[in-house]
Design an enzyme around this catalytic site. Structure first.
Site, mmCIF file in Angstrom:
data_model
loop_
_atom_site.group_PDB
_atom_site.id
_atom_site.type_symbol
_atom_site.label_atom_id
_atom_site.label_comp_id
_atom_site.label_asym_id
_atom_site.label_seq_id
_atom_site.Cartn_x
_atom_site.Cartn_y
_atom_site.Cartn_z
ATOM 1 N N CYS A 1 75.068 -64.770 60.365
ATOM 2 C CA CYS A 1 75.737 -63.720 59.605
ATOM 3 C C CYS A 1 77.025 -63.263 60.282
ATOM 4 O O CYS A 1 77.089 -62.162 60.858
ATOM 5 C CB CYS A 1 74.827 -62.524 59.366
ATOM 6 S SG CYS A 1 75.472 -61.516 58.027
ATOM 7 N N GLU B 1 54.099 -70.416 64.875
ATOM 8 C CA GLU B 1 54.938 -69.220 65.056
ATOM 9 C C GLU B 1 54.261 -68.291 66.073
ATOM 10 O O GLU B 1 53.138 -67.844 65.843
ATOM 11 C CB GLU B 1 55.122 -68.511 63.704
ATOM 12 C CG GLU B 1 55.707 -67.101 63.780
ATOM 13 C CD GLU B 1 57.109 -67.049 64.391
ATOM 14 O OE1 GLU B 1 58.003 -67.741 63.887
ATOM 15 O OE2 GLU B 1 57.291 -66.322 65.399
ATOM 16 N N SER C 1 62.521 -66.903 58.204
ATOM 17 C CA SER C 1 62.886 -66.974 56.783
ATOM 18 C C SER C 1 62.655 -68.372 56.217
ATOM 19 O O SER C 1 61.992 -68.537 55.184
ATOM 20 C CB SER C 1 64.368 -66.603 56.591
ATOM 21 O OG SER C 1 64.711 -65.458 57.330
ATOM 22 N N GLY C 2 63.204 -69.378 56.894
ATOM 23 C CA GLY C 2 63.125 -70.751 56.390
ATOM 24 C C GLY C 2 61.717 -71.316 56.497
ATOM 25 O O GLY C 2 61.247 -72.001 55.587
ATOM 26 N N CYS D 1 77.531 -63.596 52.399
ATOM 27 C CA CYS D 1 77.546 -62.549 53.400
ATOM 28 C C CYS D 1 77.959 -61.241 52.730
ATOM 29 O O CYS D 1 79.115 -61.079 52.341
ATOM 30 C CB CYS D 1 78.550 -62.941 54.485
ATOM 31 S SG CYS D 1 78.479 -61.878 55.911
ATOM 32 N N ALA E 1 70.509 -65.923 55.630
ATOM 33 C CA ALA E 1 69.295 -66.030 54.826
ATOM 34 C C ALA E 1 69.638 -66.519 53.421
ATOM 35 O O ALA E 1 68.834 -67.203 52.779
ATOM 36 C CB ALA E 1 68.587 -64.684 54.760
ATOM 37 N N ALA E 2 70.817 -66.163 52.942
ATOM 38 C CA ALA E 2 71.259 -66.628 51.626
ATOM 39 C C ALA E 2 71.385 -68.151 51.628
ATOM 40 O O ALA E 2 70.999 -68.821 50.659
ATOM 41 C CB ALA E 2 72.592 -65.981 51.256
HETATM 42 P P1 FAD Z 1 64.669 -67.007 61.754
HETATM 43 O O1 FAD Z 1 64.386 -66.225 60.531
HETATM 44 O O2 FAD Z 1 65.337 -66.307 62.885
HETATM 45 O O3 FAD Z 1 63.275 -67.618 62.235
HETATM 46 C C1 FAD Z 1 63.092 -68.448 63.352
HETATM 47 C C2 FAD Z 1 61.634 -68.346 63.759
HETATM 48 O O4 FAD Z 1 61.317 -69.373 64.711
HETATM 49 C C3 FAD Z 1 61.285 -67.023 64.418
HETATM 50 O O5 FAD Z 1 60.221 -66.422 63.731
HETATM 51 C C4 FAD Z 1 60.900 -67.395 65.838
HETATM 52 O O6 FAD Z 1 59.883 -66.584 66.385
HETATM 53 C C5 FAD Z 1 60.439 -68.823 65.665
HETATM 54 N N1 FAD Z 1 60.533 -69.633 66.897
HETATM 55 C C6 FAD Z 1 61.568 -69.676 67.775
HETATM 56 N N2 FAD Z 1 61.281 -70.527 68.781
HETATM 57 C C7 FAD Z 1 60.056 -71.039 68.516
HETATM 58 C C8 FAD Z 1 59.232 -71.984 69.179
HETATM 59 N N3 FAD Z 1 59.598 -72.567 70.320
HETATM 60 N N4 FAD Z 1 58.039 -72.299 68.615
HETATM 61 C C9 FAD Z 1 57.649 -71.717 67.444
HETATM 62 N N5 FAD Z 1 58.394 -70.815 66.781
HETATM 63 C C10 FAD Z 1 59.582 -70.481 67.313
HETATM 64 N N6 FAD Z 1 71.622 -63.172 56.284
HETATM 65 C C11 FAD Z 1 71.998 -62.950 54.982
HETATM 66 O O7 FAD Z 1 71.825 -63.803 54.140
HETATM 67 N N7 FAD Z 1 72.590 -61.774 54.601
HETATM 68 C C12 FAD Z 1 72.806 -60.777 55.501
HETATM 69 O O8 FAD Z 1 73.319 -59.716 55.126
HETATM 70 C C13 FAD Z 1 72.421 -60.969 56.873
HETATM 71 N N8 FAD Z 1 72.628 -60.014 57.802
HETATM 72 C C14 FAD Z 1 72.167 -60.181 59.083
HETATM 73 C C15 FAD Z 1 72.332 -59.162 59.997
HETATM 74 C C16 FAD Z 1 71.844 -59.259 61.287
HETATM 75 C C17 FAD Z 1 72.041 -58.115 62.260
HETATM 76 C C18 FAD Z 1 71.144 -60.442 61.675
HETATM 77 C C19 FAD Z 1 70.565 -60.573 63.056
HETATM 78 C C20 FAD Z 1 70.995 -61.487 60.771
HETATM 79 C C21 FAD Z 1 71.517 -61.371 59.475
HETATM 80 N N9 FAD Z 1 71.379 -62.417 58.531
HETATM 81 C C22 FAD Z 1 71.811 -62.204 57.230
HETATM 82 C C23 FAD Z 1 70.957 -63.770 58.967
HETATM 83 C C24 FAD Z 1 69.517 -64.146 58.636
HETATM 84 O O9 FAD Z 1 68.621 -63.165 59.127
HETATM 85 C C25 FAD Z 1 69.208 -65.505 59.255
HETATM 86 O O10 FAD Z 1 70.230 -66.429 58.942
HETATM 87 C C26 FAD Z 1 67.878 -66.075 58.762
HETATM 88 O O11 FAD Z 1 66.828 -65.218 59.123
HETATM 89 C C27 FAD Z 1 67.662 -67.479 59.309
HETATM 90 O O12 FAD Z 1 66.372 -67.951 59.051
HETATM 91 P P2 FAD Z 1 65.707 -69.043 60.020
HETATM 92 O O13 FAD Z 1 64.375 -69.338 59.437
HETATM 93 O O14 FAD Z 1 66.648 -70.152 60.271
HETATM 94 O O15 FAD Z 1 65.557 -68.280 61.432
HETATM 95 C C1 UQ1 Z 2 70.407 -64.130 49.122
HETATM 96 O O1 UQ1 Z 2 69.856 -64.967 48.405
HETATM 97 C C2 UQ1 Z 2 69.750 -63.667 50.309
HETATM 98 O O2 UQ1 Z 2 68.527 -64.160 50.659
HETATM 99 C C3 UQ1 Z 2 67.419 -63.607 50.049
HETATM 100 C C4 UQ1 Z 2 70.384 -62.743 51.141
HETATM 101 O O3 UQ1 Z 2 69.765 -62.390 52.299
HETATM 102 C C5 UQ1 Z 2 69.368 -61.127 52.467
HETATM 103 C C6 UQ1 Z 2 71.677 -62.217 50.790
HETATM 104 O O4 UQ1 Z 2 72.222 -61.387 51.539
HETATM 105 C C7 UQ1 Z 2 72.325 -62.658 49.570
HETATM 106 C C8 UQ1 Z 2 73.642 -62.070 49.220
HETATM 107 C C9 UQ1 Z 2 71.711 -63.614 48.766
HETATM 108 C C10 UQ1 Z 2 72.389 -64.138 47.519
HETATM 109 C C11 UQ1 Z 2 71.861 -63.492 46.278
HETATM 110 C C12 UQ1 Z 2 72.579 -63.055 45.229
HETATM 111 C C13 UQ1 Z 2 71.854 -62.426 44.077
HETATM 112 C C14 UQ1 Z 2 74.045 -63.133 45.155
#
Ligand code: FAD
Ligand code: UQ1
Length: 410
Positions: free
Chosen positions: A161, A35, A13-14, A339, A306-307
Site C-alpha cells: 500500500c 499459519e 488476505s491471499g 489504493c 489487498a485490492a
Molecule cells: P498478508 O495478509 O500480510 O498475510 C501473510 C500471512 O503469512 C500472515 O498471516 C503471516 O502470519 C503469514 N506468514 C508469514 N510468514 C510465514 C511462515 N513462515 N509460515 C507460515 N505463515 C507465515 N491494501 C488495500 O487494498 N487497500 C488499502 O487501503 C490498504 N491499506 C493498508 C494500510 C496499511 C497500514 C497496511 C500495513 C497495509 C495496507 N494494505 C492495503 C495492504 C494489504 O493489507 C496487503 O497488501 C494484503 O494484506 C496482502 O495480503 P497477503 O496475503 O499477501 O499478505
Molecule cells: C478492494 O477490492 C479491496 O479488497 C477487498 C481493498 O482492500 C481493502 C480496497 O481498498 C479496494 C479499493 C478494493 C477495490 C474495490 C472497489 C469496490 C473499487
C-alpha cells in the site's frame, strides 16, 4: 509426515481467500493452510487507527474464525520449501507433502534496518501504522503534538500500500487544523522515491493538495537513523551518496523497509531478489507447474495491496482449475490494484490502475478528485467486503462491475 492435495502457505488476505476458493473446488478435507498467528488483522484499517478514527480492536478476528470450516489449520511457521520433492517443513519439525502449493506468505517488515529501531518505539513521539504493535503510538504522538516538525517517511524498498505513508500525513494535517495546532507545525514528507505517487493522474492531484495545505515534500530522502532522546531523525540523500541531513521531530511516523519472507529468500521458488517468481498473467510458477502464488510475497510488477489480492484470487482460481484438468490457463491478470488515498477525515482519492500504470477506474466519475463517498467506501464498506467477500472467496475485485458501470458511458 502429512499429505494434502492443496497446501496453502500463509493465512493472510491471499491465503484465506484461496483456502475458501480451493475448499469449493476440491472439498475442505483436501485443503490445509499453514499459519502461525492466532489472530488475523485487516491491515488497511490501521491507517484510520493511527489517526484515531477507528479502534485497533475492530481490525482483528481470531484466525480460528476465518479459516474456512473443515479446512485443516496447521498452526506453525513454514521453515523450508522443497518444490523438487513437493514438500515443506515447519518449525515444529513436521514435513507436509502436497499435490498443489499456493504461496501467500506476505512480506516482512524490517524496522531493524533503521539504526535505533525498533528500540526507539519505547519512546514517545514516534509511531508506525504498519505494525499492530506501533499503530496506536501514531495516534498518541498526534494527540500529544505541541509544536515543531511532524515527519513522515517512505523507505527505499518495495512497500505494501504505497499510499499509506502519505495518507497518515494528510490525516495528521487535518487533525492539527481541527485542534487549532496547525500553525505550530511544520509537516514534512521525506520519501525515497523520485515521485510523490507512481501514477501521474493521481500524483498531479496529490501535488495540488500538498501545495494547498502547505505540506513539505522532499524526494529521494531515506530514513537511516532515529535518535529518540534528542528527537532527531537522520535521512540520507539517495542522489548524493554519503550526504545526510538531521531533522528534529515533534512527531515521527516511520514506514519501515520491507522485503520478501525469509523462507523464500534463496529457495528454488524465488527470483534473485527473493520474491516468489510467477508468470505475471497466470500466477503460476514458471519452473514448478504445481506451484502458484498470490499477494505481497510475489514478484508481480504491480502495487502490493489487498485490492490486488482480490483481483488475483479470481484469476488464480481459474488458472488452478485449468491446470487440474490438464488444460492451459486461459484467464489473464492485468495487474489491477487499488489504493484509497485518504486525504482527510472525510475524503478519499480512489486510485485504481493496472500493470501499464494506466488508470482503471471502477466508477464512471473522475476518481482523482477528493470525494466523501469514497471515504465511506474505504471506512465503512471495505471492511465488510474484506471479511465477508474476499476472505470467503466471493470477491474477485471490481472488474465485472467496472464493465457494467461504464456501459453506455464511453
Ligand atoms: P498478508 O495478509 O500480510 O498475510 C501473510 C500471512 O503469512 C500472515 O498471516 C503471516 O502470519 C503469514 N506468514 C508469514 N510468514 C510465514 C511462515 N513462515 N509460515 C507460515 N505463515 C507465515 N491494501 C488495500 O487494498 N487497500 C488499502 O487501503 C490498504 N491499506 C493498508 C494500510 C496499511 C497500514 C497496511 C500495513 C497495509 C495496507 N494494505 C492495503 C495492504 C494489504 O493489507 C496487503 O497488501 C494484503 O494484506 C496482502 O495480503 P497477503 O496475503 O499477501 O499478505
Ligand atoms: C478492494 O477490492 C479491496 O479488497 C477487498 C481493498 O482492500 C481493502 C480496497 O481498498 C479496494 C479499493 C478494493 C477495490 C474495490 C472497489 C469496490 C473499487
Amino acid at each position: 509426515k502429512e499429505h494434502v492435495k492443496v497446501l496453502v502457505l500463509g493465512g493472510g488476505s491471499g491465503g484465506i481467500a484461496m483456502s475458501a476458493r480451493m475448499k469449493r473446488k476440491v472439498g475442505a478435507e483436501n485443503v490445509a493452510v499453514v499459519e502461525p498467528s492466532e489472530m488475523h488483522y485487516y491491515q488497511p484499517i490501521w491507517t484510520l487507527v493511527g489517526a484515531g478514527a477507528k479502534s485497533v480492536e475492530s481490525s482483528g478476528r481470531p484466525t480460528a474464525s476465518i479459516v474456512p470450516s473443515g479446512v485443516r489449520w496447521i498452526r506453525s511457521k513454514v521453515t523450508e520449501v522443497n518444490p523438487d520433492t513437493n514438500s515443506v517443513r515447519t518449525d515444529c519439525g513436521k514435513e507436509i507433502t502436497y499435490e498443489y502449493l499456493i504461496v501467500a506468505l506476505g512480506l516482512q517488515l524490517h524496522y531493524e534496518r533503521i539504526k535505533g529501531l525498533p528500540e526507539a518505539f519505547h519512546h514517545p513521539k514516534i509511531g508506525s501504522n504498519y505494525s499492530l504493535k506501533t499503530v496506536q503510538k501514531t495516534w498518541k504522538a498526534l494527540q500529544e503534538f505541541r509544536e515543531g516538525n511532524a515527519i513522515f517517511s517512505f523507505p527505499n524498498s518495495p512497500v505494501k500500500c504505497a499510499g499509506a505513508p502519505q495518507k497518515i500525513m494528510y490525516l495528521s494535517d487535518a487533525y492539527l487544523r481541527k485542534t487549532g495546532k496547525r500553525s505550530n507545525a511544520t509537516i514534512i514528507y521525506n520519501t525515497s522515491l523520485p515521485v510523490l505517487f507512481g501514477i501521474k493522474k493521481y500524483a498531479d492531484a496529490l501535488w495540488e493538495i500538498v501545495r494547498a495545505r502547505d505540506l513539505n515534500v522532499n524526494l529521494r530522502h531515506n530514513l537511516i537513523e532515529v535518535r529518540p532522546e534528542k528527537q532527531e531523525a537522520v535521512f540520507e540523500n539517495l542522489d548524493k551518496p554519503g550526504v545526510t541531513k538531521v531533522f528534529e521531530y515533534e512527531m515521527l511516523h516511520v514506514t519501515p523497509p520491507m522485503g520478501p519472507p525469509d523462507v523464500l529468500k534463496g529457495s528454488p521458488l524465488a527470483d534473485e531478489a527473493g520474491w516468489l517468481n510467477l508468470n505475471k498473467e497466470t500466477l503460476q510458477h514458471p519452473v514448478y507447474p504445481n506451484v502458484f502464488g498470490i499477494g505481497d510475497c510475489t514478484n508481480l510488477p504491480t502495487a502490493k495491496t489487498a485490492a490486488a489480492v482480490a483481483a488475483q484470487s479470481g484469476v488464480l482460481d481459474r488458472t488452478i482449475s485449468r491446470i487440474m484438468k490438464k488444460n492451459h490457463p486461459d484467464k489473464k491478470y492485468d495487474g489491477y490494484t487499488s489504493c484509497p488515498l485518504v486525504t482527510s477525515y472525510n475524503t478519499v482519492i480512489l486510485a485504481e490502475f493496472d500493470y501499464n500504470g494506466q488508470p482503471l477506474e471502477t466508477f464512471p466519475l473522475d476518481q482523482s478528485k477528493e470525494r466523501r463517498i469514497m471515504y465511506h467506501m474505504k471506512a465503512d464498506l471495505m471492511p465488510h467486503l474484506y471479511w465477508h467477500g474476499l476472505l470467503r472467496g466471493l470477491w474477485g475485485g471490481p472488474g465485472p462491475y467496472r464493465t457494467l458501470m461504464h456501459l453506455g458511458m464511453k
